[in-house]
Design an enzyme around this catalytic site. Structure first.
Site, short mmCIF file in Angstrom:
data_model
loop_
_atom_site.label_atom_id
_atom_site.label_comp_id
_atom_site.label_asym_id
_atom_site.label_seq_id
_atom_site.Cartn_x
_atom_site.Cartn_y
_atom_site.Cartn_z
N ARG A 126 37.57 28.70 38.37
CA ARG A 126 38.24 28.67 39.32
C ARG A 126 37.07 27.96 41.09
O ARG A 126 35.82 27.32 40.86
CB ARG A 126 38.03 29.93 40.39
CG ARG A 126 39.42 30.84 39.50
CD ARG A 126 40.86 30.44 39.95
NE ARG A 126 40.94 30.96 41.26
CZ ARG A 126 41.94 31.44 41.69
NH1 ARG A 126 42.44 32.18 40.62
NH2 ARG A 126 42.12 32.12 42.85
N LYS A 174 31.23 27.22 43.32
CA LYS A 174 30.59 27.11 42.35
C LYS A 174 30.53 25.29 42.58
O LYS A 174 29.87 24.71 41.72
CB LYS A 174 31.97 27.33 41.92
CG LYS A 174 32.13 29.25 41.40
CD LYS A 174 33.85 28.93 40.57
CE LYS A 174 33.91 30.94 41.02
NZ LYS A 174 33.44 31.33 39.11
C1 26W Z 1 39.44 41.98 46.71
C2 26W Z 1 40.17 40.08 46.27
C3 26W Z 1 38.56 39.80 44.82
C4 26W Z 1 39.70 39.59 44.28
C5 26W Z 1 38.59 39.46 42.31
C6 26W Z 1 36.99 39.92 44.93
C7 26W Z 1 36.78 40.09 43.90
C8 26W Z 1 37.50 39.24 42.67
C9 26W Z 1 36.67 39.40 41.24
C10 26W Z 1 35.45 40.21 40.60
C11 26W Z 1 36.14 37.84 40.82
C12 26W Z 1 35.48 37.81 39.56
O1 26W Z 1 36.01 37.04 39.47
N1 26W Z 1 34.52 37.77 39.77
C13 26W Z 1 33.85 36.71 38.26
O2 26W Z 1 33.65 37.83 37.36
C14 26W Z 1 33.50 37.25 36.02
C15 26W Z 1 33.27 39.01 34.91
O3 26W Z 1 32.11 39.41 34.96
C16 26W Z 1 31.66 36.86 36.47
O4 26W Z 1 31.37 36.46 35.00
C17 26W Z 1 31.90 35.94 37.52
O5 26W Z 1 30.60 35.36 37.40
C18 26W Z 1 32.42 36.79 38.08
O6 26W Z 1 32.66 35.49 39.90
#
Ligand code: 26W
Length: 795
Positions: A524, A529
């Protein structure tokens, strides 16, 4: 698959006839794909049923996730069933190209990025390990948007994977449940997808809920010829599962999103309770001995008060009894420490959407406050900090830690940061609740399926046990001085690069030199990043090559793939900048043989499967402390790419395993960043002192590049150079890390030319990728958090 070749051919012919009314010779590739899918679904039906029966007597784990980024299923299912070769033969005999059939499948893209893809890898591992574990989520009608570029800017188009229905799902109307909100109720209709394990008869389940209206049509309004309003309720109800929110990492606090979360969580819990009661009756003492629920980030955390509601209001349990069961049942994974991603709900909205759940959340908060007052009587500030309800906001992460028996981070460094910084208060209160579970990826999709050539070489050298035990790869180290093997590695990499070249030519009309270094950053688009650091380096390199055309230089192709959240303007500006730099460089005859820039449009799982195997260099360059783990980094490593990266997330563990000498580590470390922040970081220092950097940064605003009047390059420039009330200048340390990054890139450019020594580094990375199998991760969850055991159908 239990059927032989002849039978398989008959099945495909049958389904082409049944579903499309045609002979196989007249069928389109899509029709053949569907027929194959139907044949597989028929073939596995019995084993799926038997697996459910077997698991129903055991403790089962449920992975609650708002996202599952599954990608395509056909190839994966055929491999896991062990029939890919047979299917290819049958199709060839019928004069059909298997690859085209595979390409007819739309990606199932019900996720944003890392978190959703991790959930998909976990399902593959659960089934392969014969573990009773399933996914629960939402059947979004529209997954993550399709991305295209117009004048270099990202344009979002709706994604429509269900346009013609979905061959891998089975509707289970008998298991429908009702979910009620403050303003009415909806039906939740489950669709089950089989999760086919590798080399086992076991078939696990991903159950996704679709929202449906209780009434299809308001007859009163219809009869008054008010057609629009006659279908209004139906539309409103079905909006709940209409579309995946395309934000990762920023929390918008939108009502529909809260509805989505509560919708799938309530439906799933009702489903689990019903199944439990069918077998164990209404004594819930044994509930945690049969049910474990993992909350994938805070998105499903409303499950904690919802299960309390179901127990207390509907099953008549006491509050205390219910709470002790809830704590034992749930566990929570944190996937990010970005402050803007920590979910908080405005009390007014939460109360309006789920009034009774709000009361229960207040009850939980009161109980917590009482406990904190006892534990920290002299620290009222701390009691306030740790409250679930603070002012008019509900802090879902606090609810998550308080209502579960385990909280885990997703890489060692990330978990340490949680324990000692972000969640310090909580770690001091409940040290035994904090665990690390370093992420992993499934080698079935990311090596066996994506890179059959490398898979074949590995199997030839060490046998095929690596497919279900990735630690076997260590045996490859015996070949580190075997020139023949090293040359094979290089030639496989070259072949995968040529395949990618062909794909890029076909879909983007761009020519790429397979002898150039393929340097790839796919993830993303987010400022932390640092795709900006990458393109800044490219701009600098271009400037230098223009001044010094005879410089000794190995040609490089920089490849990007990334979607930006539609409302994230700076991220969209960075996409535009990369596209513009690409346009300038790619058409310059002076640098043409040396530098090429490609931004792959609409990056997604199926395209990722072509990119990882073709990479020489894996870009993992986040600001230290910001990337929780990363999982793309593991896919690159497994396919023999070398990492250029910071000591962040799982990069730390990757170089621990593969050796820093076999990768390119650079830049500020977590503690150094903290120190710089503390003493006051001024980006003007590197801006003025690092050779060539000023010219690069200035090119955003001096007319070198042109954002078509949107002003976005000015915004990026200010975010780097000026303090603002909401952020420090260059808060991600792009300028400070620039020189170290450029030096690492220089080393790559030189070291790449020694092909044999490069191949050794590739081999060392592959040989030490064993730790990063999601099989290892899932075993740890199973043994240390869920306490579930394998149960295998007999072969
Ligand atoms: C509320 C909005 C929102 C949506 C999605 C906040 C946070 C997220 C996710 C937690 C983001 C995400 O995909 N995090 C990623 O998770 C992966 C799996 O554990 C990690 O490898 C990534 O480093 C991390 O950014």
């Amino acid at each position: 698959m239990r059927v032989g070749k002849e039978e398989l051919r008959k099945q495909i012919e049958k389904y082409v006839k049944v579903s499309f009314g045609k002979e196989i010779s007249e069928a389109t590739e899509f029709e053949v794909y569907r027929a194959l899918g139907q044949a597989i679904m028929e073939d596995i039906a019995e084993d799926w049923y038997e697996t459910n029966k077997l698991y129903s007597q055991k403790k089962q784990a449920y992975y609650f996730s708002a996202e599952f980024l599954m990608g395509r299923a056909l190839g994966n299912n055929l491999i896991n069933l062990g029939v890919l070769d047979e299917v290819k033969e049958v199709l060839t005999e019928l004069g059909i190209d298997y690859n085209k059939v595979e390409d007819a499948e739309e990606d199932s893209a019900l996720g944003n990025g890392g978190l959703g893809r991790l959930a998909a890898c976990f399902l593959d591992s659960l089934a392969t390990l014969n573990l009773p574990g399933h996914g629960y989520g939402i059947r979004y009608r529209n997954g993550i948007f399709n991305q295209s570029f117009k004048d270099g800017y990202q344009v979002e188009k709706p994604e429509t994977w269900l346009k013609y229905g979905d061959v891998w799902s089975v509707m289970r109307p008998a298991d429908e449940v009702i979910v009620s909100f403050g303003d009415g109720s909806v039906r939740a209709v489950p669709y089950d997808m089989p999760i086919i394990g590798y080399g086992t008869r076991n078939i696990n389940t991903l159950r996704l809920w679709e929202a449906k209206s209780l009434v299809d049509l308001d007859l009163g309004k219809f009869n008054q010829q008010d057609y629009l309003h006659a279908t209004q309720d139906k539309t409103r109800a079905e909006d709940i599962s209409r579309v995946l929110y395309p934000n990762d990492s920023t929390d918008e606090g939108k009502k529909l999103r809260l509805k989505q979360q509560y919708f799938f969580v309530s439906a799933s819990l009702q489903d689990i309770l019903r199944k439990y009661k069918r077998i164990h009756g209404t004594n819930f003492d044994e509930f945690p001995s049969y049910v474990a629920i993992q909350l994938n980030d805070t998105h499903p955390v409303i499950a904690i008060p919802e299960l309390m509601r179901l127990f207390v209001d509907l099953e008549g349990l006491s509050w205390e009894k219910a709470w002790s069961i809830v704590e034992k049942t749930f566990s929570y994974t944190n996937h990010t420490i970005l402050a803007e991603a920590l979910e908080k709900w405005w009390v007014g909205l939460y109360e309006q959407v789920v009034p009774r759940v709000y009361q229960i959340t207040q009850g939980i908060n009161n109980q917590l406050r009482g406990f904190l007052a006892e534990r920290f009587p002299n620290d009222p500030a701390r009691q306030d900090r740790m409250s679930i309800i603070q002012g008019n906001m509900i802090h879902m992460a606090w609810l998550a830690i308080y209502g579960t028996h385990a909280t885990n981070g997703v890489a060692a460094l990330h978990t340490e940061i949680l324990k000692h910084k972000e969640l310090k208060d909580w770690y001091e209160l409940y040290p035994e609740r904090f665990l690390n579970k370093t992420n992993g990826i499934t080698q079935r999709r990311w090596l066996l399926q994506s890179n059959p050539e490398l898979s074949a070489l590995i199997t030839e050298l060490i046998g095929n046990e690596w497919i279900t035990d990735l630690s076997q790869l260590k045996k490859l180290e015996a070949y580190v001085d075997d020139e023949e093997v090293l040359k094979k590695l290089l030639s496989i990499k070259h072949a995968k690069k040529i395949e990618l070249v062909k794909y890029l030519r076909e879909v983007q009309g761009i020519e790429v030199n397979p002898n150039s270094i393929f340097d790839i950053q796919i993830k993303r688009l987010h400022e932390y990043k640092r795709q900006l650091l990458n393109i800044f380096h490219v701009i600098g390199l271009y400037n230098k090559l223009k001044l010094n055309p005879s410089m000794s230089f190995q040609p490089v192709t920089y490849i990007y793939g990334a979607k930006a959240a539609p409302g994230y303007l700076v991220a969209k500006g960075i996409i535009r900048l990369i596209n513009e730099v690409a346009q300038v460089i790619n058409k310059d005859p002076e640098t043409n043989g040396k530098l090429r820039i490609v931004f792959v449009e609409n990056y997604r799982v199926s395209v990722a499967q072509k990119l990882f195997p073709a990479a020489d260099i894996s870009e993992q360059i986040s600001t230290a402390g910001k990337e929780a783990s990363g999982t793309g980094n593991m896919k690159f490593m497994l396919n023999g790419a070398l990492t250029i990266g910071t000591l962040d997330g799982a990069n730390v563990e990757i170089v621990e395993e593969a050796g820093e000498e076999n990768n390119f580590i650079f830049g500020l470390k977590v503690n150094e960043i903290e120190e710089m922040r503390a003493k006051g970081y001024d980006p003007h220092v590197p801006y003025n002192s690092v050779e060539g950097l000023k010219k690069i940064v200035d090119s955003l605003i001096d007319g070198t590049f042109n954002d078509l009047g949107t002003g976005i390059y000015g915004t990026i420039h200010r975010s780097l150079m000026e303090n603002a009330p909401w952020h420090q200048a260059d808060q991600y340390f792009v300028l400070e890390d620039f020189e170290a990054y450029r030096n690492a890139q220089k080393r790559i450019n030189v070291e790449y030319r020694d092909r044999l020594s490069w191949a050794k580094k590739q081999l060392m990375n592959i040989a030490n990728a064993g730790k990063f199998s999601s099989d290892r991760t899932i075993k740890e969850y199973a043994d240390e958090i869920w306490f579930i055991e394998p149960a295998k159908l007999e072969d």
